[in-house]
Design a protein around this motif. Sequence first.
Motif, PDB file in Angstrom:
ATOM      1  N   CYS A   1       0.785  -1.240   0.000  1.00  0.00           N
ATOM      2  CA  CYS A   1       0.000   0.000   0.000  1.00  0.00           C
ATOM      3  C   CYS A   1       0.816   1.289   0.000  1.00  0.00           C
ATOM      4  CB  CYS A   1      -0.935   0.020   1.210  1.00  0.00           C
ATOM      5  SG  CYS A   1      -2.046  -1.389   1.356  1.00  0.00           S
ATOM      6  N   PHE A   2       2.040   1.293   0.514  1.00  0.00           N
ATOM      7  CA  PHE A   2       2.692   2.561   0.807  1.00  0.00           C
ATOM      8  C   PHE A   2       4.001   2.785   0.049  1.00  0.00           C
ATOM      9  CE2 PHE A   2       0.174   1.468   4.585  1.00  0.00           C
ATOM     10  CZ  PHE A   2      -0.626   2.598   4.675  1.00  0.00           C
ATOM     11  N   GLY A   3       4.952   1.873   0.089  1.00  0.00           N
ATOM     12  CA  GLY A   3       6.228   2.093  -0.581  1.00  0.00           C
ATOM     13  C   GLY A   3       7.410   1.885   0.344  1.00  0.00           C
ATOM     14  N   ALA A   4       8.613   2.025  -0.234  1.00  0.00           N
ATOM     15  CA  ALA A   4       9.848   1.707   0.482  1.00  0.00           C
ATOM     16  C   ALA A   4      10.119   2.681   1.627  1.00  0.00           C
ATOM     17  CB  ALA A   4      11.017   1.694  -0.501  1.00  0.00           C
ATOM     18  N   GLU A   5       9.876   3.970   1.417  1.00  0.00           N
ATOM     19  CA  GLU A   5      10.145   4.938   2.479  1.00  0.00           C
ATOM     20  C   GLU A   5       9.247   4.694   3.699  1.00  0.00           C
ATOM     21  OE1 GLU A   5      11.225   9.118   1.764  1.00  0.00           O
ATOM     22  OE2 GLU A   5      10.613   8.763  -0.317  1.00  0.00           O
TER      23      GLU A   5
END
Length: 301
Positions: A150-154
């Motif tokens: 849902c969000f990403g690597a960071e």
Amino acid sequence: MEGTGWVEDPWVGERYEDDDHHDPGPDRWLPVYPPPRERTVAYVVLVDGRVVDTWHEPLQQSPWLGDPRVDKVERLWRREALVEQESAPWRDTVAWLEHLVGGPEALDGLTTDALPDEEFSLPTVAVGDGDVVARFRSAVEALDHLADACFGAEMRTAFRRALAAVGPELLGGRLPDDPLQVAGAVCWAVGRANGAMGPLGRVTQKAVCEHVGLKVFPAAKGRIVARLLGSAQPPWVSRPRALPDLEPLSRTDLLTSRVRRDIVALRDAALAAEARAVASAHERPGPVDDNAFVREDLAGR
């Protein structure tokens, strides 16, 4: 009764010639008033805001006898209206941004570099305890799955850092919380701080529950995580209505580069508006749109 108007008292002219004939009634019918209470002065001794001693003494024997403030009924703060000084909009903006990132020094030195993709660092207090390590591993796996879906690597890095900060409080001890509940709570706090959940984000609580396997989203525990991560909001600081509604964690290491870029842009716009207002204060005395600099900045991005 003739000649008596509505306003006149018909009994004004009637008086008893002999007061002895006017018996108001037995003495037991007369009201009995208690003797007046002795006026006292109370003293309270405070040390660092803590009460350490109290005592009373009669007013007649105190140095306050005869002081005009003792019998003054109308207080100045009841008679005079307080004049509220309007705060400059850029000051409110800067104060709120400082609360978001953790202070004026953090706001001045804020960078926009992306969060690195780092491994989870197990807290020292959990090392050697197999049960605690297992609970941390379950929470990390759930948060990594959420970040990838849902969000990403960071956000994965922000999740791991937040879990390392609050995990010893929630996953350790004699009554640890469920790792999946803790993962959902960390997602709520960090997601709202980055505008990825809540009123600004596209990820819903229902989607988080489906990915983690929760029946009920732990929003209340998410507020606990936010309090553990952040700092108390000063009473003089509030979010200006034109600014994004982000959860204040007072930490920069949990903010993604996108959010930090927005904060830096708002900071620079506020400082530029302050400089322009100071330079033209004597030239333009008319009314100024308080939030124009915020709307201009948000419209340009």
